[in-house]
Design a protein around this motif. Structure first.
Motif, short mmCIF file in Angstrom:
data_model
loop_
_atom_site.label_atom_id
_atom_site.label_comp_id
_atom_site.label_asym_id
_atom_site.label_seq_id
_atom_site.Cartn_x
_atom_site.Cartn_y
_atom_site.Cartn_z
N VAL A 256 0.87 -1.18 0.00
CA VAL A 256 0.00 0.00 0.00
C VAL A 256 0.90 1.23 0.00
N ARG A 257 0.56 2.19 -0.84
CA ARG A 257 1.39 3.41 -0.93
C ARG A 257 0.53 4.66 -0.79
N ASN A 258 1.04 5.60 -0.01
CA ASN A 258 0.43 6.92 0.10
C ASN A 258 1.23 7.97 -0.65
N ALA B 132 7.64 6.33 -3.79
CA ALA B 132 8.99 6.05 -3.27
C ALA B 132 9.43 4.71 -3.85
N GLY B 133 10.68 4.36 -3.61
CA GLY B 133 11.20 3.03 -3.91
C GLY B 133 10.91 2.56 -5.32
N SER B 134 10.41 1.33 -5.40
CA SER B 134 10.24 0.70 -6.71
C SER B 134 9.18 1.43 -7.55
N PHE B 135 8.20 2.07 -6.90
CA PHE B 135 7.19 2.82 -7.66
C PHE B 135 7.86 3.97 -8.41
N SER B 136 8.70 4.71 -7.69
CA SER B 136 9.39 5.85 -8.30
C SER B 136 10.29 5.41 -9.44
N PHE C 83 19.36 1.48 5.85
CA PHE C 83 20.23 0.33 5.61
C PHE C 83 20.42 0.10 4.11
N ARG C 84 19.28 0.06 3.37
CA ARG C 84 19.36 -0.21 1.93
C ARG C 84 20.27 0.79 1.23
N ARG C 85 20.18 2.06 1.62
CA ARG C 85 20.87 3.13 0.88
C ARG C 85 22.12 3.63 1.60
N ASP D 66 11.23 -2.44 8.97
CA ASP D 66 11.73 -3.27 7.86
C ASP D 66 10.72 -3.29 6.72
N THR D 67 9.45 -3.14 7.05
CA THR D 67 8.40 -3.36 6.05
C THR D 67 7.57 -2.10 5.74
N CYS D 68 7.92 -0.99 6.41
CA CYS D 68 7.21 0.27 6.18
C CYS D 68 8.22 1.35 5.82
N ARG D 69 7.82 2.31 5.02
CA ARG D 69 8.62 3.54 4.91
C ARG D 69 8.00 4.57 5.85
N LEU D 70 8.84 5.08 6.75
CA LEU D 70 8.40 6.01 7.78
C LEU D 70 9.29 7.25 7.70
N VAL E 109 -2.90 0.17 -4.07
CA VAL E 109 -2.63 -1.19 -3.58
C VAL E 109 -2.04 -1.98 -4.75
N GLU E 110 -0.98 -2.70 -4.51
CA GLU E 110 -0.41 -3.55 -5.56
C GLU E 110 0.04 -4.87 -4.93
N PHE E 111 0.24 -5.86 -5.79
CA PHE E 111 0.67 -7.17 -5.32
C PHE E 111 1.97 -7.58 -6.01
N1 UDP Z 1 8.80 -4.09 1.20
C1 UDP Z 1 9.05 -5.15 2.06
N2 UDP Z 1 9.55 -6.32 1.55
C2 UDP Z 1 9.82 -6.50 0.23
C3 UDP Z 1 9.57 -5.43 -0.64
C4 UDP Z 1 9.06 -4.25 -0.13
O1 UDP Z 1 8.79 -5.06 3.26
O2 UDP Z 1 10.27 -7.59 -0.14
C5 UDP Z 1 8.25 -2.84 1.73
C6 UDP Z 1 9.27 -1.72 1.71
O3 UDP Z 1 9.93 -1.62 2.94
C7 UDP Z 1 8.41 -0.51 1.46
C8 UDP Z 1 7.21 -1.04 0.66
O4 UDP Z 1 7.20 -2.44 0.89
O5 UDP Z 1 7.93 0.02 2.68
C9 UDP Z 1 7.29 -0.76 -0.81
O6 UDP Z 1 8.53 -1.22 -1.29
P1 UDP Z 1 8.94 -0.99 -2.82
O7 UDP Z 1 8.02 -1.75 -3.70
O8 UDP Z 1 9.06 0.46 -3.08
O9 UDP Z 1 10.30 -1.76 -2.97
P2 UDP Z 1 11.79 -1.40 -2.55
O10 UDP Z 1 12.06 -0.01 -2.98
O11 UDP Z 1 11.83 -1.61 -1.07
O12 UDP Z 1 12.58 -2.43 -3.31
#
Ligand code: UDP
Length: 238
Positions: free
Chosen positions: A93-95, A98-102, A215-217, A197-201, A118-120
């Protein structure tokens, strides 16, 4: 509840059987991975924070009508949860972009959406968790149409609740990933974890990233960021 044999070890958690076939124990590790396991490291104290934060948020979600796997926090790092069969879909879910969407759509990070998306993704490490649409998910029998509808409805409710919780803490909920599972009778409930780990805050005032992107960046201050969001949650969500 006694911990029995280890059933599974994932990137951030271990899962153990218990005396009760319907219950499992999840143990949170400090290990961190990113980019489908390519980047590995340790975030000291992360397991404790993720365990406690996830439980606190799931308790709140339960009160707001979202069923979750949470049964009882057993210790700093361990929690008793209901056993589910995980639906192999990552629900994102995105508000805010960021990340892969961008990256995928060329939308700058920080663009605020009119309404949440919402995406899967198909949960499959070998394939790199590819984006998947609902007709593909149904074609592959990953979930039925009614299950996908339920999952979407819960995911948007989770977003409403968590956005408000984090806003009270001076934190903007940018996006997050959820996983759902089926109980033995087929009931869909929220599983896995909800954590930095699972949210962008993002800090609502400064925009500072307070999540795993540090951590990622390689942004530094990773442990401090996790500690800071946990502290704010404990202060504001009493
Ligand atoms: N996310 C996650 N596990 C994954 C992929 C994404 O918890 O395997 C979370 C990630 O932390 C972010 C959101 O899902 O809060 C959206 O992530 P995105 O699709 O932008 O991918 P990313 O940039 O993390 O590769």
């Amino acid at each position: 509840m006694q911990k029995k044999e280890q059933l599974y070890e994932g990137k951030a958690k271990k899962v153990y059987a218990t005396d009760d076939p319907d219950l499992l124990i999840v143990a949170y590790k400090d290990d961190a991975t990113a980019f489908n396991g390519l980047k590995k490291g340790t975030i000291c104290g992360k397991g404790v924070i993720n365990n406690q934060m996830s439980n606190r948020l799931m308790q709140r979600l339960e009160r707001e009508g979202v069923p979750t796997h949470l049964v009882k926090e057993l210790s700093e790092r361990e929690t008793l949860v209901r056993r589910v069969e995980i639906v192999p879909l990552e629900v994102i879910v995105r508000n805010i972009a960021a990340g892969s969407f961008s990256k995928r759509y060329g939308v700058p990070e920080g663009v605020v959406f009119d309404a949440p998306t919402v995406e899967f993704s198909y949960k499959n490490d070998a394939l790199g968790d590819p984006l998947i649409n609902t007709s593909h998910a149904m074609a592959m029998h990953l979930a039925r149409e009614d299950e996908i509808e339920t999952i979407k409805r819960y995911a948007l409710r989770v977003n409403e609740v968590l956005r408000a919780v984090w806003a009270d803490c001076g934190v903007t909920l940018v996006d997050f990933k959820l996983e759902f599972g089926r109980l033995s009778d087929g009931t869909i409930i929220l599983a896995d974890e909800i954590s930095p780990d699972t949210c962008r805050l993002w800090d609502s005032k400064t925009g500072k990233k307070l999540d795993k992107d540090r951590f990622r960046r390689d942004l530094g201050d990773v442990e401090d960021a996790y500690t800071e969001v946990m502290r704010r949650l404990c202060e504001h969500d009493a």
